[in-house]
Write an enzyme that holds these catalytic residues in place. Structure first.
Site, PDB file in Angstrom:
ATOM      1  N   TRP A   1      43.504  94.162  60.202  1.00 56.79           N
ATOM      2  CA  TRP A   1      42.126  94.114  59.707  1.00 56.79           C
ATOM      3  C   TRP A   1      41.190  94.284  60.893  1.00 56.79           C
ATOM      4  O   TRP A   1      41.287  93.550  61.886  1.00 56.79           O
ATOM      5  CB  TRP A   1      41.788  92.791  59.002  1.00 56.79           C
ATOM      6  CG  TRP A   1      40.336  92.758  58.679  1.00 56.79           C
ATOM      7  CD1 TRP A   1      39.700  93.500  57.723  1.00 56.79           C
ATOM      8  CD2 TRP A   1      39.314  92.029  59.371  1.00 56.79           C
ATOM      9  NE1 TRP A   1      38.350  93.264  57.771  1.00 56.79           N
ATOM     10  CE2 TRP A   1      38.092  92.368  58.764  1.00 56.79           C
ATOM     11  CE3 TRP A   1      39.318  91.132  60.438  1.00 56.79           C
ATOM     12  CZ2 TRP A   1      36.871  91.835  59.201  1.00 56.79           C
ATOM     13  CZ3 TRP A   1      38.104  90.597  60.874  1.00 56.79           C
ATOM     14  CH2 TRP A   1      36.895  90.945  60.249  1.00 56.79           C
TER      15      TRP A   1
ATOM     16  N   GLU B   1      44.075  96.231  55.760  1.00 54.83           N
ATOM     17  CA  GLU B   1      43.248  95.368  54.889  1.00 54.83           C
ATOM     18  C   GLU B   1      41.867  95.970  54.650  1.00 54.83           C
ATOM     19  O   GLU B   1      41.094  96.191  55.572  1.00 54.83           O
ATOM     20  CB  GLU B   1      43.126  93.973  55.518  1.00 54.83           C
ATOM     21  CG  GLU B   1      42.347  93.002  54.644  1.00 54.83           C
ATOM     22  CD  GLU B   1      42.373  91.569  55.177  1.00 54.83           C
ATOM     23  OE1 GLU B   1      43.022  91.314  56.228  1.00 54.83           O
ATOM     24  OE2 GLU B   1      41.740  90.696  54.558  1.00 54.83           O
TER      25      GLU B   1
ATOM     26  N   LYS C   1      37.921  96.240  53.072  1.00 53.21           N
ATOM     27  CA  LYS C   1      36.784  95.322  52.933  1.00 53.21           C
ATOM     28  C   LYS C   1      35.529  96.089  52.548  1.00 53.21           C
ATOM     29  O   LYS C   1      35.332  97.227  52.951  1.00 53.21           O
ATOM     30  CB  LYS C   1      36.570  94.565  54.248  1.00 53.21           C
ATOM     31  CG  LYS C   1      35.554  93.437  54.160  1.00 53.21           C
ATOM     32  CD  LYS C   1      35.726  92.445  55.316  1.00 53.21           C
ATOM     33  CE  LYS C   1      34.667  91.354  55.248  1.00 53.21           C
ATOM     34  NZ  LYS C   1      34.965  90.208  56.100  1.00 53.21           N
TER      35      LYS C   1
ATOM     36  N   ASP D   1      42.209  91.542  49.780  1.00 55.36           N
ATOM     37  CA  ASP D   1      41.712  90.181  49.998  1.00 55.36           C
ATOM     38  C   ASP D   1      40.726  89.864  48.878  1.00 55.36           C
ATOM     39  O   ASP D   1      39.830  90.658  48.578  1.00 55.36           O
ATOM     40  CB  ASP D   1      41.040  90.120  51.380  1.00 55.36           C
ATOM     41  CG  ASP D   1      40.548  88.729  51.749  1.00 55.36           C
ATOM     42  OD1 ASP D   1      39.791  88.135  50.956  1.00 55.36           O
ATOM     43  OD2 ASP D   1      40.891  88.244  52.842  1.00 55.36           O
TER      44      ASP D   1
ATOM     45  N   HIS E   1      36.942  90.455  49.442  1.00 53.99           N
ATOM     46  CA  HIS E   1      36.480  91.704  50.046  1.00 53.99           C
ATOM     47  C   HIS E   1      35.952  92.731  49.056  1.00 53.99           C
ATOM     48  O   HIS E   1      35.982  93.926  49.304  1.00 53.99           O
ATOM     49  CB  HIS E   1      37.615  92.323  50.879  1.00 53.99           C
ATOM     50  CG  HIS E   1      37.906  91.550  52.113  1.00 53.99           C
ATOM     51  ND1 HIS E   1      38.677  92.034  53.148  1.00 53.99           N
ATOM     52  CD2 HIS E   1      37.501  90.318  52.507  1.00 53.99           C
ATOM     53  CE1 HIS E   1      38.767  91.122  54.103  1.00 53.99           C
ATOM     54  NE2 HIS E   1      38.065  90.076  53.741  1.00 53.99           N
TER      55      HIS E   1
ATOM     56  N   HIS F   1      45.696  88.814  50.150  1.00 56.44           N
ATOM     57  CA  HIS F   1      45.091  87.679  50.845  1.00 56.44           C
ATOM     58  C   HIS F   1      44.414  86.818  49.795  1.00 56.44           C
ATOM     59  O   HIS F   1      43.377  87.189  49.252  1.00 56.44           O
ATOM     60  CB  HIS F   1      44.088  88.133  51.907  1.00 56.44           C
ATOM     61  CG  HIS F   1      44.734  88.360  53.232  1.00 56.44           C
ATOM     62  ND1 HIS F   1      44.028  88.655  54.370  1.00 56.44           N
ATOM     63  CD2 HIS F   1      46.027  88.293  53.602  1.00 56.44           C
ATOM     64  CE1 HIS F   1      44.875  88.770  55.385  1.00 56.44           C
ATOM     65  NE2 HIS F   1      46.084  88.574  54.943  1.00 56.44           N
TER      66      HIS F   1
ATOM     67  N   ASP G   1      32.120  86.665  51.104  1.00 60.54           N
ATOM     68  CA  ASP G   1      33.476  86.478  51.606  1.00 60.54           C
ATOM     69  C   ASP G   1      33.551  85.172  52.404  1.00 60.54           C
ATOM     70  O   ASP G   1      33.796  85.169  53.599  1.00 60.54           O
ATOM     71  CB  ASP G   1      33.837  87.686  52.487  1.00 60.54           C
ATOM     72  CG  ASP G   1      35.261  87.618  53.017  1.00 60.54           C
ATOM     73  OD1 ASP G   1      36.099  86.968  52.370  1.00 60.54           O
ATOM     74  OD2 ASP G   1      35.518  88.225  54.071  1.00 60.54           O
TER      75      ASP G   1
ATOM     76  N   ASP H   1      35.568  82.578  52.290  1.00 58.53           N
ATOM     77  CA  ASP H   1      36.874  81.998  52.606  1.00 58.53           C
ATOM     78  C   ASP H   1      36.964  80.510  52.328  1.00 58.53           C
ATOM     79  O   ASP H   1      37.479  79.734  53.129  1.00 58.53           O
ATOM     80  CB  ASP H   1      37.254  82.300  54.075  1.00 58.53           C
ATOM     81  CG  ASP H   1      37.525  83.778  54.300  1.00 58.53           C
ATOM     82  OD1 ASP H   1      38.475  84.288  53.701  1.00 58.53           O
ATOM     83  OD2 ASP H   1      36.777  84.421  55.073  1.00 58.53           O
TER      84      ASP H   1
ATOM     85  N   ASP I   1      44.412  83.171  52.868  1.00 62.58           N
ATOM     86  CA  ASP I   1      43.394  83.472  53.880  1.00 62.58           C
ATOM     87  C   ASP I   1      42.113  82.704  53.565  1.00 62.58           C
ATOM     88  O   ASP I   1      41.254  83.190  52.834  1.00 62.58           O
ATOM     89  CB  ASP I   1      43.125  84.986  53.932  1.00 62.58           C
ATOM     90  CG  ASP I   1      42.186  85.354  55.077  1.00 62.58           C
ATOM     91  OD1 ASP I   1      41.904  84.482  55.916  1.00 62.58           O
ATOM     92  OD2 ASP I   1      41.737  86.525  55.139  1.00 62.58           O
TER      93      ASP I   1
HETATM   94  C1  RNT Z   1      38.479  89.050  57.436  1.00 66.63           C
HETATM   95  C2  RNT Z   1      39.844  89.253  56.873  1.00 66.63           C
HETATM   96  C3  RNT Z   1      40.982  88.828  57.751  1.00 66.63           C
HETATM   97  C4  RNT Z   1      40.744  87.489  58.434  1.00 66.63           C
HETATM   98  C5  RNT Z   1      41.945  86.943  59.162  1.00 66.63           C
HETATM   99  C6  RNT Z   1      41.607  85.795  60.045  1.00 66.63           C
HETATM  100  O1  RNT Z   1      37.469  89.321  56.547  1.00 66.63           O
HETATM  101  O2  RNT Z   1      39.928  88.638  55.636  1.00 66.63           O
HETATM  102  O3  RNT Z   1      42.155  88.830  57.006  1.00 66.63           O
HETATM  103  O4  RNT Z   1      40.298  86.546  57.525  1.00 66.63           O
HETATM  104  O5  RNT Z   1      42.562  87.947  59.871  1.00 66.63           O
HETATM  105 ZN    ZN Z   2      41.899  88.626  54.707  1.00 64.12          ZN
END
Ligand code: RNT
Ligand code: ZN
Length: 422
Positions: free
Chosen positions: A188, A229, A231, A262, A265, A289, A297, A299, A329
């Site tokens: 990523w 990955e 986004k 993810d 994303h 993720h 985003d 998390d 994640d």
């Molecule tokens: C960031 C991505 C990525 C990170 C990790 C820490 O937007 O989601 O996967 O969260 O690599």
């Molecule tokens: Zn991620």
């Protein structure tokens, strides 16, 4: 709750699920077979151990909070992970980031990370996990400060990050070999722009070429597999992200790579649950993720909400569980970090359990008969069926404490172990 009560409740639940054609014993066997890849970075707020006071910076990802007791060394992080794994039924995987190597107090730049920095992790992981996964760290570094890494127009910058990706593939190959299980190597990069770009095509072409160079060495998929990955946007990359969904979907399918989806994303109401079937009809495998975006985003810690339920339903209903790699994640430093890990991982497992407890054939039959009332009624019925009794019994069988004992268990760990780190 006593052992006898858990067993009693389970016996009743087993009968009730049996009546709708679901074999709870078979369900528990299937669940025990599904590994979740636990992300190492919840334990120290995505800091890593490059320097004693390494901190997350850049890349548009953010951790809030300063709850005491965060892991300050690889050993402390391993100790916390041991605690987490002891509170999860079945055996799982661990997902490392390049900045979590054991660098022995030396300055090791990102293009110098080597398998030898991860031998300690491999030794540890053999005892506690069924596999290791790996991520390059393309943020928290001076060479990522202008917002570009692999898509940088500056050849010095992008070549540095290409070398980083190459080293990360070497490490992933090593870890896969050591663990006898392919490591998923995820890339990523934060690359993007805050405001309207003038040269989308240029950056994306560079990103494509950088990835091609970084991935040019053929590596046995028995040892490791690359994932990319996607986004939509990040903080500071609102207008443009080079590695967008379409970019990586096309990149992955033309280069035979895995795409990583993810949950945070995409547009706020866009669910990755719907993307699993669309992806796996055209690709062999998929990396997820699992996260909880709140308005962006963010998390947040994964909980058993509708998004997770839909995601796990699609994972199971697709019939492709063996091709789906489930990674977590999220990162939250406003509360006990071990507790955060455990809640998120157990929520993902509970989601999978709920999905496995569905009488899929009946639901599909109703749908094919256009009995949409029957389908909806059964889905509603499932919501109040005693899945909790199956979960408690599954924990008991795996020598893991039930939900109600979690709070005191985590509080004890906070007092006895994390308290020492003040
Ligand atoms: C960031 C991505 C990525 C990170 C990790 C820490 O937007 O989601 O996967 O969260 O690599
Ligand atoms: Zn991620």
């Amino acid at each position: 709750m006593s052992k006898a009560r858990i067993e009693q409740a389970y016996a009743a639940a087993k009968e009730q699920y049996g009546e709708i054609g679901v074999d709870t014993e078979a369900v528990m066997e299937k669940l025990a077979d599904i590994p979740i890849s636990l992300h190492c970075w919840q334990g120290d707020d995505v800091g890593g151990f490059e320097t004693p006071d390494a901190e997350l910076s850049g890349g548009g990802i953010q951790v809030t909070g300063n709850h005491p007791g965060k892991a300050r060394s690889v050993r402390e992080l391993q100790k916390d992970l041991e605690k987490v794994f002891s509170l999860l039924p079945s055996t799982h995987r661990l997902n490392l980031h390049a900045v979590y190597g054991e660098f022995g107090g030396k300055k090791v730049d990102r293009d110098e990370v080597l398998p030898e920095h991860f031998t300690g992790w491999a030794d540890w992981a053999k005892e506690h996990t069924r596999g290791l996964d790996f991520n390059g760290t393309f943020f928290s570094h001076p060479k990522a400060e202008d917002g570009f890494t692999l898509a940088s127009k500056d050849p010095e910058i992008r070549n540095f990050w290409i070398r980083h990706a190459e080293r990360c593939r070497d490490i992933s190959e090593y870890l896969g070999k050591e663990m006898n299980s392919p490591a998923i190597h995820n890339v990523w990069v934060p690359d993007g722009l805050k405001d309207y770009p003038a040269d989308r095509m240029g950056y994306r072409k560079i990103l494509m070429e950088s990835l091609d160079t970084a991935f040019s060495r053929d590596i046995d998929p028995e040892y490791m597999k690359d994932a990319v990955e996607t986004k939509l946007f990040g903080i500071g990359s609102e207008a443009f992200v080079a590695g967008s969904h379409e970019f990586y979907m096309n990149y992955a399918s033309s280069r035979n790579k895995l795409v990583c989806l993810d949950m945070g994303h995409f547009h706020p109401t866009e669910l990755i649950a719907d993307k699993i079937s669309s992806t796996l009809l055209f690709q062999d495998e998929l990396l997820l993720h699992v996260s909880r975006p709140m308005r962006w985003d963010s998390d947040h810690i994964v909980v058993l909400n509708d998004d997770i339920r839909q995601l796990t339903q699609e994972i199971i209903r697709s019939g492709r569980i063996n091709d789906i790699h489930i990674g977590l994640d999220f990162f939250d430093a406003t509360l006990n970090r071990i507790g955060a890990w455990v809640i998120g991982a157990r929520a993902a497992l509970k989601g999978l359990l709920l999905a496995l407890l569905e009488p899929q054939e009946t639901l599909v039959r109703y749908e094919e008969e256009q009995n949409y009332f029957g389908r909806l009624a059964l889905m509603e019925q499932l919501k109040t069926m005693p899945a909790g009794a199956v979960w408690d019994y599954y924990c008991l069988k795996n020598n893991v404490i039930p939900e109600e004992a979690l709070i005191s268990e985590i509080m004890n760990y906070e007092k006895e172990i994390l308290g020492e780190r003040a």
